[in-house]
Design a protein around this motif. Sequence first.
Motif, PDB file in Angstrom:
ATOM      1  N   LEU A 265      -8.564 -39.637 -60.833  1.00 27.74           N
ATOM      2  CA  LEU A 265      -8.349 -38.912 -59.477  1.00 27.74           C
ATOM      3  C   LEU A 265      -7.216 -39.799 -58.516  1.00 27.74           C
ATOM      4  N   VAL A 266      -7.294 -41.015 -58.518  1.00 26.61           N
ATOM      5  CA  VAL A 266      -6.138 -41.584 -57.907  1.00 26.61           C
ATOM      6  C   VAL A 266      -4.859 -41.437 -58.399  1.00 26.61           C
ATOM      7  N   SER A 267      -4.558 -41.052 -59.645  1.00 24.13           N
ATOM      8  CA  SER A 267      -3.318 -40.726 -60.303  1.00 24.13           C
ATOM      9  C   SER A 267      -2.894 -39.464 -59.830  1.00 24.13           C
ATOM     10  N   ALA A 268      -3.749 -38.383 -59.907  1.00 27.80           N
ATOM     11  CA  ALA A 268      -3.454 -37.099 -59.430  1.00 27.80           C
ATOM     12  C   ALA A 268      -2.974 -37.017 -57.901  1.00 27.80           C
ATOM     13  N   LEU A 269      -3.764 -37.969 -56.950  1.00 25.08           N
ATOM     14  CA  LEU A 269      -3.413 -38.002 -55.738  1.00 25.08           C
ATOM     15  C   LEU A 269      -2.051 -38.549 -55.320  1.00 25.08           C
ATOM     16  N   VAL A 270      -1.843 -39.760 -56.013  1.00 26.55           N
ATOM     17  CA  VAL A 270      -0.363 -40.170 -56.066  1.00 26.55           C
ATOM     18  C   VAL A 270       0.693 -39.342 -56.420  1.00 26.55           C
ATOM     19  N   ASP A 271       0.477 -38.545 -57.318  1.00 24.32           N
ATOM     20  CA  ASP A 271       1.392 -37.506 -58.026  1.00 24.32           C
ATOM     21  C   ASP A 271       1.489 -36.472 -56.625  1.00 24.32           C
ATOM     22  N   ASN A 272       0.439 -36.185 -56.105  1.00 23.46           N
ATOM     23  CA  ASN A 272       0.686 -35.207 -54.851  1.00 23.46           C
ATOM     24  C   ASN A 272       1.184 -35.834 -53.599  1.00 23.46           C
ATOM     25  N   GLU A 273       1.573 -37.299 -53.700  1.00 21.56           N
ATOM     26  CA  GLU A 273       1.757 -37.787 -52.516  1.00 21.56           C
ATOM     27  C   GLU A 273       0.811 -38.014 -51.411  1.00 21.56           C
ATOM     28  N   ASN A 274      -0.403 -37.975 -51.668  1.00 17.36           N
ATOM     29  CA  ASN A 274      -1.472 -38.463 -51.076  1.00 17.36           C
ATOM     30  C   ASN A 274      -2.024 -39.715 -51.057  1.00 17.36           C
ATOM     31  N   ASP A 275      -1.136 -40.627 -50.659  1.00 17.17           N
ATOM     32  CA  ASP A 275      -1.557 -41.934 -50.633  1.00 17.17           C
ATOM     33  C   ASP A 275      -2.816 -42.580 -50.169  1.00 17.17           C
ATOM     34  N   LYS A 276      -3.040 -41.988 -48.897  1.00 16.41           N
ATOM     35  CA  LYS A 276      -4.252 -42.366 -47.994  1.00 16.41           C
ATOM     36  C   LYS A 276      -5.326 -42.013 -48.828  1.00 16.41           C
ATOM     37  N   GLY A 277      -5.462 -40.543 -49.396  1.00 18.10           N
ATOM     38  CA  GLY A 277      -6.518 -40.443 -50.322  1.00 18.10           C
ATOM     39  C   GLY A 277      -6.799 -41.295 -51.472  1.00 18.10           C
ATOM     40  N   ALA A 278      -5.775 -41.503 -51.965  1.00 14.49           N
ATOM     41  CA  ALA A 278      -5.682 -42.557 -53.158  1.00 14.49           C
ATOM     42  C   ALA A 278      -6.301 -44.090 -52.710  1.00 14.49           C
ATOM     43  N   ILE A 279      -5.962 -44.458 -51.630  1.00 12.74           N
ATOM     44  CA  ILE A 279      -6.500 -45.695 -51.237  1.00 12.74           C
ATOM     45  C   ILE A 279      -7.868 -45.425 -50.990  1.00 12.74           C
ATOM     46  N   THR A 280      -8.460 -44.407 -50.414  1.00  9.58           N
ATOM     47  CA  THR A 280      -9.987 -44.252 -50.268  1.00  9.58           C
ATOM     48  C   THR A 280     -10.657 -44.123 -51.465  1.00  9.58           C
TER      49      THR A 280
ATOM     50  N   LEU B  25     -22.265 -37.975 -62.983  1.00 12.33           N
ATOM     51  CA  LEU B  25     -21.480 -39.088 -62.519  1.00 12.33           C
ATOM     52  C   LEU B  25     -20.050 -38.838 -62.602  1.00 12.33           C
ATOM     53  N   LYS B  26     -19.710 -38.102 -63.743  1.00 13.24           N
ATOM     54  CA  LYS B  26     -18.305 -37.754 -64.033  1.00 13.24           C
ATOM     55  C   LYS B  26     -17.813 -36.814 -62.934  1.00 13.24           C
ATOM     56  N   ILE B  27     -16.603 -37.218 -62.649  1.00 14.98           N
ATOM     57  CA  ILE B  27     -15.774 -36.640 -61.437  1.00 14.98           C
ATOM     58  C   ILE B  27     -15.547 -35.048 -61.949  1.00 14.98           C
ATOM     59  N   SER B  28     -15.706 -33.851 -61.051  1.00 17.62           N
ATOM     60  CA  SER B  28     -15.395 -32.675 -61.588  1.00 17.62           C
ATOM     61  C   SER B  28     -14.005 -32.264 -61.073  1.00 17.62           C
ATOM     62  N   ASP B  29     -13.598 -31.223 -62.048  1.00 16.32           N
ATOM     63  CA  ASP B  29     -12.364 -30.811 -61.721  1.00 16.32           C
ATOM     64  C   ASP B  29     -12.174 -30.370 -60.346  1.00 16.32           C
ATOM     65  N   ASP B  30     -13.413 -29.447 -59.596  1.00 15.03           N
ATOM     66  CA  ASP B  30     -13.121 -29.084 -58.415  1.00 15.03           C
ATOM     67  C   ASP B  30     -12.961 -30.221 -57.551  1.00 15.03           C
ATOM     68  N   LEU B  31     -13.519 -31.334 -57.754  1.00 12.73           N
ATOM     69  CA  LEU B  31     -13.235 -32.540 -56.624  1.00 12.73           C
ATOM     70  C   LEU B  31     -11.910 -33.231 -56.913  1.00 12.73           C
ATOM     71  N   VAL B  32     -11.228 -33.092 -58.112  1.00 11.20           N
ATOM     72  CA  VAL B  32      -9.791 -33.301 -58.402  1.00 11.20           C
ATOM     73  C   VAL B  32      -8.971 -32.145 -57.639  1.00 11.20           C
ATOM     74  N   ASN B  33      -9.079 -31.040 -57.607  1.00 12.33           N
ATOM     75  CA  ASN B  33      -8.437 -29.789 -57.526  1.00 12.33           C
ATOM     76  C   ASN B  33      -8.362 -29.347 -55.963  1.00 12.33           C
ATOM     77  N   ASN B  34      -9.673 -29.864 -55.510  1.00 15.16           N
ATOM     78  CA  ASN B  34      -9.684 -29.473 -53.926  1.00 15.16           C
ATOM     79  C   ASN B  34     -10.044 -30.894 -53.323  1.00 15.16           C
ATOM     80  N   PHE B  35      -9.419 -31.858 -53.436  1.00 13.62           N
ATOM     81  CA  PHE B  35      -9.833 -33.014 -52.993  1.00 13.62           C
ATOM     82  C   PHE B  35      -9.713 -33.102 -51.363  1.00 13.62           C
ATOM     83  N   SER B  36     -10.709 -33.798 -50.864  1.00 15.96           N
ATOM     84  CA  SER B  36     -10.581 -34.239 -49.159  1.00 15.96           C
ATOM     85  C   SER B  36     -11.138 -35.548 -49.351  1.00 15.96           C
ATOM     86  N   GLU B  37     -11.037 -36.499 -48.285  1.00 20.23           N
ATOM     87  CA  GLU B  37     -11.680 -37.709 -48.396  1.00 20.23           C
ATOM     88  C   GLU B  37     -12.999 -37.431 -47.824  1.00 20.23           C
ATOM     89  N   GLU B  38     -13.158 -36.506 -47.095  1.00 22.38           N
ATOM     90  CA  GLU B  38     -14.591 -36.367 -46.531  1.00 22.38           C
ATOM     91  C   GLU B  38     -15.611 -35.590 -47.803  1.00 22.38           C
TER      92      GLU B  38
END
Length: 408
Positions: free
Chosen positions: A327-342, A287-300
Amino acid sequence: MKKSNLNILTFLFIVGLLTVKSYGQLARKIEMTDDNRLLGLGTQHIIKSDILNEERPIVISLPHGYEETQFNYPVLYLLDGLQNIKHTVGTVEHLTESGLIPSIIVVGIESLDRNRDLTPSQAGQGIHGGVGNKGISQSGGAPVFLEFLKEELIPFVDDNYRTHPYRIIEGHSLGGLFSVYAFMESPDLFDAFIIEAPALWWNGEEMTEQAKTFFQSDGSLNKTVYFGIGGGDGWGMREELIRYVEVVKQKTPKNFRWLHEEVGDEGHMASRMLLNYNGLKFLFSDLKISDDLVNNFSEESFQNSEQQLLNKYGETARRPAEDYFTLVSALVDNENDKGAITVLKRATEAYPVYVGLLTYLAQLYEKINQKNKAIDTYLLGVEVSKRYKLGQEDDFQIEIERLRKNQN
């Protein structure tokens, strides 16, 4: 990368909400008897067993919200149920609230004759702790007890409750011995095993000898097993478990998740609560979010991983709230606001009480100029705050009025 001011401020706000008692530990009503005794541990049932030729008491503890939903729940079958039900239910509730495990049903099986039911073979004259004469005459009933679980108890629970197919068995000492036996004798019956301080000395460590054959296959074994023992348990018990684990190490099947650990300095009986806690955390550690999901994020990929967890553990499966925010924090830092919203939309569904998550979601909607969605999110925050008496309605209303004013 430097965090935005919005991210820093919101992080502090969210952390504050997650650690304040009124948000993280909302009081839940527990039923009381007519003479004001608290209930909450579960309901006793008497199973009339033709296989055991006796009436077997069990205690079934349902998760919070069971009556208000139509969800299906994984089941934990707890050996020595009356002895262990109190600390287990408390631990399950704590870990569920923290998002470290999904909501589960706990079935505590009362022990009527441990030496009969939990032992896989007839004890010989040299039985551990005995005087060396006749052994234990009634021992060796584990095959019959396993049949009782398979043919009577599990069908009873599945027929009368909304169960998810994911099943766990947990046992300590002789219960741990039985869990090892059930794992190797009928591996398809349970998906996961919490094996605590198992009495693997039984009959010359026969379970370890059987393991040498069981683990010879080159196939896959999609099971999760936690082997735990207190660091203050007898060296013989710890060494016997190590010898079993060494067999696992030598021929670990594919897809087999397992952990062996010695915990703290607790002795044989004192270790049960800590091993239950650690065991449950390990079983559901995916259930813990993996590093791979953070580092290679896509909404899908995120949505697929969430759905996989729901399929595996049922509709109440969710990640720890802090993991969603990481995960949201990392996405906002990377200017991926749509992903953060998802991610935040999923987090607010998983944690409907945490209004701080709604606040952050509304702020992100406003940031990408979707003001109507921001207003709708703040309105939801008003409803949640009223429902749980969080006292944030006025703050949300101020934001709603500000956004509506700017729309005119």
